[in-house]
Design an enzyme around this catalytic site. Structure first.
Site, mmCIF file in Angstrom:
data_model
loop_
_atom_site.group_PDB
_atom_site.id
_atom_site.type_symbol
_atom_site.label_atom_id
_atom_site.label_comp_id
_atom_site.label_asym_id
_atom_site.label_seq_id
_atom_site.Cartn_x
_atom_site.Cartn_y
_atom_site.Cartn_z
ATOM 1 N N ASP A 1 -5.896 -6.258 5.628
ATOM 2 C CA ASP A 1 -5.413 -4.896 5.377
ATOM 3 C C ASP A 1 -5.526 -4.071 6.653
ATOM 4 O O ASP A 1 -6.621 -3.889 7.186
ATOM 5 C CB ASP A 1 -6.292 -4.300 4.265
ATOM 6 C CG ASP A 1 -5.863 -2.913 3.829
ATOM 7 O OD1 ASP A 1 -4.791 -2.442 4.253
ATOM 8 O OD2 ASP A 1 -6.613 -2.297 3.041
ATOM 9 N N HIS B 1 -8.589 -0.481 -3.781
ATOM 10 C CA HIS B 1 -9.505 -0.621 -2.643
ATOM 11 C C HIS B 1 -10.320 0.658 -2.516
ATOM 12 O O HIS B 1 -9.794 1.699 -2.140
ATOM 13 C CB HIS B 1 -8.648 -0.888 -1.387
ATOM 14 C CG HIS B 1 -9.415 -0.958 -0.108
ATOM 15 N ND1 HIS B 1 -8.796 -0.903 1.125
ATOM 16 C CD2 HIS B 1 -10.736 -1.087 0.140
ATOM 17 C CE1 HIS B 1 -9.702 -0.997 2.079
ATOM 18 N NE2 HIS B 1 -10.895 -1.097 1.508
ATOM 19 N N MET C 1 -10.903 -6.138 6.679
ATOM 20 C CA MET C 1 -10.213 -4.974 7.253
ATOM 21 C C MET C 1 -9.812 -5.316 8.683
ATOM 22 O O MET C 1 -10.651 -5.704 9.495
ATOM 23 C CB MET C 1 -11.114 -3.737 7.248
ATOM 24 C CG MET C 1 -11.318 -3.085 5.883
ATOM 25 S SD MET C 1 -9.780 -2.685 5.018
ATOM 26 C CE MET C 1 -9.002 -1.532 6.160
ATOM 27 N N MET D 1 -10.139 7.058 -1.037
ATOM 28 C CA MET D 1 -10.990 7.522 0.074
ATOM 29 C C MET D 1 -11.694 8.808 -0.316
ATOM 30 O O MET D 1 -11.056 9.717 -0.872
ATOM 31 C CB MET D 1 -10.121 7.782 1.301
ATOM 32 C CG MET D 1 -9.299 6.583 1.724
ATOM 33 S SD MET D 1 -8.322 6.957 3.185
ATOM 34 C CE MET D 1 -7.494 5.387 3.438
ATOM 35 N N GLY E 1 -9.497 4.161 6.774
ATOM 36 C CA GLY E 1 -9.382 5.613 6.738
ATOM 37 C C GLY E 1 -7.961 6.119 6.839
ATOM 38 O O GLY E 1 -7.640 7.161 6.285
ATOM 39 N N GLY F 1 -1.120 3.116 9.271
ATOM 40 C CA GLY F 1 -0.388 3.165 10.531
ATOM 41 C C GLY F 1 -1.195 2.907 11.788
ATOM 42 O O GLY F 1 -0.766 3.272 12.884
ATOM 43 N N MET G 1 -12.814 2.976 -0.762
ATOM 44 C CA MET G 1 -13.501 3.328 0.488
ATOM 45 C C MET G 1 -14.355 4.549 0.180
ATOM 46 O O MET G 1 -14.087 5.661 0.648
ATOM 47 C CB MET G 1 -12.468 3.590 1.592
ATOM 48 C CG MET G 1 -11.866 2.298 2.128
ATOM 49 S SD MET G 1 -10.241 2.551 2.867
ATOM 50 C CE MET G 1 -9.243 2.494 1.391
ATOM 51 N N ASP H 1 -5.389 2.912 -2.204
ATOM 52 C CA ASP H 1 -6.529 3.204 -1.325
ATOM 53 C C ASP H 1 -7.239 4.475 -1.774
ATOM 54 O O ASP H 1 -6.668 5.565 -1.699
ATOM 55 C CB ASP H 1 -6.029 3.396 0.109
ATOM 56 C CG ASP H 1 -5.577 2.091 0.730
ATOM 57 O OD1 ASP H 1 -6.407 1.165 0.805
ATOM 58 O OD2 ASP H 1 -4.403 1.995 1.116
ATOM 59 N N GLY I 1 -2.418 -2.605 9.721
ATOM 60 C CA GLY I 1 -1.586 -3.035 10.849
ATOM 61 C C GLY I 1 -0.837 -4.331 10.604
ATOM 62 O O GLY I 1 -0.428 -5.004 11.551
ATOM 63 N N HIS J 1 -1.084 -1.771 -3.880
ATOM 64 C CA HIS J 1 -2.413 -1.529 -3.298
ATOM 65 C C HIS J 1 -2.687 -0.029 -3.265
ATOM 66 O O HIS J 1 -1.907 0.749 -2.698
ATOM 67 C CB HIS J 1 -2.425 -2.115 -1.885
ATOM 68 C CG HIS J 1 -3.736 -2.058 -1.166
ATOM 69 N ND1 HIS J 1 -4.707 -3.040 -1.265
ATOM 70 C CD2 HIS J 1 -4.245 -1.140 -0.310
ATOM 71 C CE1 HIS J 1 -5.740 -2.728 -0.500
ATOM 72 N NE2 HIS J 1 -5.492 -1.574 0.094
ATOM 73 N N SER K 1 0.840 -1.202 0.000
ATOM 74 C CA SER K 1 0.000 0.000 0.000
ATOM 75 C C SER K 1 0.870 1.244 0.000
ATOM 76 O O SER K 1 1.705 1.439 0.883
ATOM 77 C CB SER K 1 -0.902 0.008 1.248
ATOM 78 O OG SER K 1 -1.458 1.304 1.404
HETATM 79 C C1 DX5 Z 1 -6.565 1.765 5.552
HETATM 80 C C2 DX5 Z 1 -6.155 1.295 4.192
HETATM 81 C C3 DX5 Z 1 -4.936 0.470 4.167
HETATM 82 C C4 DX5 Z 1 -3.720 1.121 4.688
HETATM 83 C C5 DX5 Z 1 -2.987 0.059 5.444
HETATM 84 O O1 DX5 Z 1 -7.798 2.352 5.503
HETATM 85 O O2 DX5 Z 1 -7.183 0.537 3.592
HETATM 86 O O3 DX5 Z 1 -4.675 -0.113 2.907
HETATM 87 O O4 DX5 Z 1 -2.874 1.644 3.701
HETATM 88 O O5 DX5 Z 1 -1.953 0.680 6.008
HETATM 89 P P1 DX5 Z 1 -1.076 0.126 7.199
HETATM 90 O O6 DX5 Z 1 -0.316 -1.038 6.659
HETATM 91 O O7 DX5 Z 1 -0.251 1.329 7.420
HETATM 92 O O8 DX5 Z 1 -1.940 -0.212 8.357
HETATM 93 ZN ZN ZN Z 2 -6.584 -0.677 1.718
#
Ligand code: DX5
Ligand code: ZN
Length: 217
Positions: free
Chosen positions: A175, A66, A137, A37, A142, A145, A68, A35, A177, A33, A8
């Site tokens: 996805d 992905h 998830m 949003m 959102g 980290g 969101m 994201d 952490g 990946h 990501s």
């Molecule tokens: C969170 C995203 C993730 C995010 C994961 O809403 O969907 O794809 O980038 O990031 P880390 O690996 O930092 O938790």
């Molecule tokens: Zn994601």
């Protein structure tokens, strides 16, 4: 099958996105990946079509997109045109989910459905025949980290059983952490695709962290 890694770029250096894509190209990452949003479905806004299309132009890896966003049906064709390989929609954002995932497949993409941490996997029982991937998830979507939610392990195990019992050809992706320390137990529980952002780009050697994630078992 051997598990896949999807890197990501959400928390990478956007000023040097070309370098970021090169790093992913040269790594053991299987997918990249992205994201998306909208500031409505999640309390954050990331990036849109021009970035996806630019990454597509430079990436040697398939684009794992992905969404969101609310009402994703409005944009399926545009993400296909921008170069998405997988297109994953959030379960909670779709009123006619079977129609949406069928349309994604008809457009020539792989169809994924993402579940927020509070959404049970059992709700996908009737959707598994129509999709290629479920994204569990492991944080509330959102932001990058955030801390992995442990309860998600039981969701992975339950979904693994549903997929195996039904004989479906559906991948399980996680996805949020994900890091080298929790990756092996997730793969052991039945995960096929590990998404990671912060653990990769927050590390001293991102390529090496991707390698560790890829060799987790
Ligand atoms: C969170 C995203 C993730 C995010 C994961 O809403 O969907 O794809 O980038 O990031 P880390 O690996 O930092 O938790
Ligand atoms: Zn994601």
């Amino acid at each position: 099958m051997e598990h896949l890694v999807s890197t990501s770029i959400l928390n990478s250096d956007f000023l040097n996105l070309g370098q970021v894509v090169k790093l992913v190209n040269n790594s053991l990452s299987d997918w990249i990946h992205l994201d998306i949003m909208d500031g409505v479905f999640v309390p954050n806004i990331s990036f849109g079509f021009p970035i996806v299309a630019s990454v597509k132009g430079a990436s040697a890896k398939p684009l794992d997109v992905h969404l969101m966003i609310v009402d994703p049906d409005r944009y399926l064709t545009r993400f296909r045109d921008a170069g998405a390989y997988n297109l994953t929609v959030q379960y909670e954002a779709c009123i006619h989910l079977q129609r949406t995932v069928t349309e994604i497949r008809n457009l020539g993409m792989k169809a994924g459905v993402a579940l927020n941490p509070h959404t049970p996997v059992s709700l996908l029982k009737n959707t598994l025949p129509y999709i290629d991937m479920v994204l569990i998830m492991t944080v509330n979507p959102g932001f990058g980290g955030q801390t992995f939610i442990q309860e998600c392990f039981s969701k992975v195990r339950e979904l693994r059983k549903m997929i195996d019992d039904g004989g479906y050809n559906v991948l399980i992706e996680v996805d949020g952490g994900i890091e080298p320390s929790n990756a092996p137990s997730l793969v052991e529980a039945g995960v096929n695709v590990l998404v990671a952002g912060h653990s990769i780009f927050g590390s001293a050697d991102p390529e090496e962290t991707i390698r560790k994630l890829k060799h987790s078992s």
